[in-house]
Scaffold this motif. Structure first.
Motif, PDB file in Angstrom:
ATOM      1  N   ARG A  45      39.351  47.631  44.721  1.00 21.38           N
ATOM      2  CA  ARG A  45      39.237  47.362  43.285  1.00 21.38           C
ATOM      3  C   ARG A  45      39.823  48.519  42.483  1.00 21.38           C
ATOM      4  O   ARG A  45      40.468  48.317  41.465  1.00 21.38           O
ATOM      5  N   SER A  48      43.423  47.841  42.430  1.00 18.59           N
ATOM      6  CA  SER A  48      43.865  46.645  41.720  1.00 18.59           C
ATOM      7  C   SER A  48      43.777  46.793  40.206  1.00 18.59           C
ATOM      8  O   SER A  48      44.642  46.294  39.483  1.00 18.59           O
ATOM      9  N   GLU A  49      42.739  47.457  39.702  1.00 21.54           N
ATOM     10  CA  GLU A  49      42.639  47.575  38.240  1.00 21.54           C
ATOM     11  C   GLU A  49      43.395  48.796  37.726  1.00 21.54           C
ATOM     12  O   GLU A  49      43.594  48.955  36.520  1.00 21.54           O
ATOM     13  N   ASP A 167      34.012  42.308  29.509  1.00 19.49           N
ATOM     14  CA  ASP A 167      34.829  41.369  30.277  1.00 19.49           C
ATOM     15  C   ASP A 167      34.040  40.108  30.627  1.00 19.49           C
ATOM     16  O   ASP A 167      32.824  40.042  30.467  1.00 19.49           O
ATOM     17  N   TYR A 185      41.347  40.687  41.467  1.00 19.27           N
ATOM     18  CA  TYR A 185      41.293  41.982  40.795  1.00 19.27           C
ATOM     19  C   TYR A 185      39.872  42.541  40.777  1.00 19.27           C
ATOM     20  O   TYR A 185      39.669  43.741  40.804  1.00 19.27           O
ATOM     21  N   TYR A 186      38.899  41.642  40.692  1.00 20.70           N
ATOM     22  CA  TYR A 186      37.525  42.096  40.511  1.00 20.70           C
ATOM     23  C   TYR A 186      36.754  42.160  41.808  1.00 20.70           C
ATOM     24  O   TYR A 186      36.206  43.179  42.167  1.00 20.70           O
ATOM     25  N   ASP A 245      43.559  39.480  33.033  1.00 22.42           N
ATOM     26  CA  ASP A 245      43.808  40.238  34.265  1.00 22.42           C
ATOM     27  C   ASP A 245      44.586  41.517  33.966  1.00 22.42           C
ATOM     28  O   ASP A 245      45.589  41.844  34.612  1.00 22.42           O
ATOM     29  N   PHE A 246      44.124  42.216  32.927  1.00 22.93           N
ATOM     30  CA  PHE A 246      44.658  43.523  32.499  1.00 22.93           C
ATOM     31  C   PHE A 246      46.024  43.444  31.834  1.00 22.93           C
ATOM     32  O   PHE A 246      46.630  44.469  31.546  1.00 22.93           O
TER      33      PHE A 246
END
Length: 276
Positions: A45, A48-49, A167, A185-186, A245-246
């Motif tokens: 994670r 990914s973020e 979020d 992503y989470y 998704d950012f």
């Protein structure tokens, strides 16, 4: 303050009828909390973020952060490691205990406080540059007056130029098109399956299945994007940016998750006449 039975979630005879804000403490039982980090997979994670939240906070000059949905501590630890001053709150004592342990193992001591968002300022008597409510946590509030109250409490906790980052899952896509988890992503754990077991306009009941066969459930309220934004506006946040998704630009039903960044800064309407 531990649950009397730490291995059985209690949803009664009709699980889809449980639409109660106060029920979440019975959902986050010890055995589920112990497995939560398998679901997140901290390292994946983290990757990914990327720097999304850190960059957002820095762009607003944030130093002090209140993490109101600490969970097992992922974002609190991430922000501490990036140099922010963090206070970690959660309504679940089980989660806070796990978060403290996780942080300690990584060389940090969390400042934790158990708090119900609806009465946040009873237990938190400080002001912050940012409040973060992450991990789809806001969807644990089932009544509209609870959501309004929580947002008002966040607003009151912020400095005059503070921001709220909140979020949620992209429930519009789930309600309108059905569930599809294209991205991870989470919840980055490869071996854990998280998907809705039941959905209607007032309930999203998710099942979490782990490699050892263990299954747990969470009952959540499916917030629509515009509804959440409207509530934020109504409690006083004027400027709200929503990311998918950012990403700043996205197609409505494409992202798995939405991130709202709301500014408290009060901007006087240009149409308002100056007082003579």
């Amino acid at each position: 303050m531990h649950n009397t039975n730490s291995h059985i979630q209690s949803f009664g005879q009709n699980p889809t009828a449980i639409r109660d804000t106060n029920h979440y403490t019975q959902e986050y039982i010890t055995s589920f909390v112990e497995k939560w980090d398998e679901l997140i997979d901290w390292e994946k994670r983290w990757e990914s973020e990327g720097e999304f939240f850190i960059e957002q906070l820095r762009s607003y000059g944030v130093e002090r952060v209140l993490d109101v949905a600490t969970g097992t501590g992922f974002h609190s630890v991430r922000l501490l490691s990036a140099g922010f001053d963090v206070v970690s709150a959660d309504g679940s004592p089980e989660m806070l205990a796990k978060a403290f342990q996780n942080a300690y193992e990584r060389g940090f001591v969390l400042r934790t406080v158990q708090a119900d968002w609806r009465w946040l300022n009873r237990t938190v008597h400080e002001q912050f540059d940012a409040v973060i409510c992450l991990g789809n946590s806001f969807t644990h509030l089932f009544a509209e007056h609870d959501r309004r109250k929580a947002l008002a409490e966040y607003y009151a906790t912020l400095n005059h130029d503070g921001i709220l980052i909140l979020d949620q899952r992209n429930y519009d896509a789930i309600l309108d098109e059905g569930f599809s988890s294209k991205h991870k992503y989470y919840y980055c754990g490869d071996q854990v399956v998280a998907e809705p077991e039941y959905i209607d306009n007032g309930l999203a009941r998710f099942q979490y299945q782990f490699p050892d066969g263990a299954k747990y459930h969470l009952n959540m309220y499916p917030l629509r994007k515009q509804y959440t934004r409207n509530l934020m506006h109504e409690v006083g946040f004027q400027q709200i940016e929503t990311y998918g998704d950012f990403q700043e630009t996205f197609k409505a039903n494409e992202p798995d998750f939405l991130v709202h960044v709301a500014e408290k800064t009060y901007q006087q309407d240009d149409q308002t006449e100056a007082v003579a």
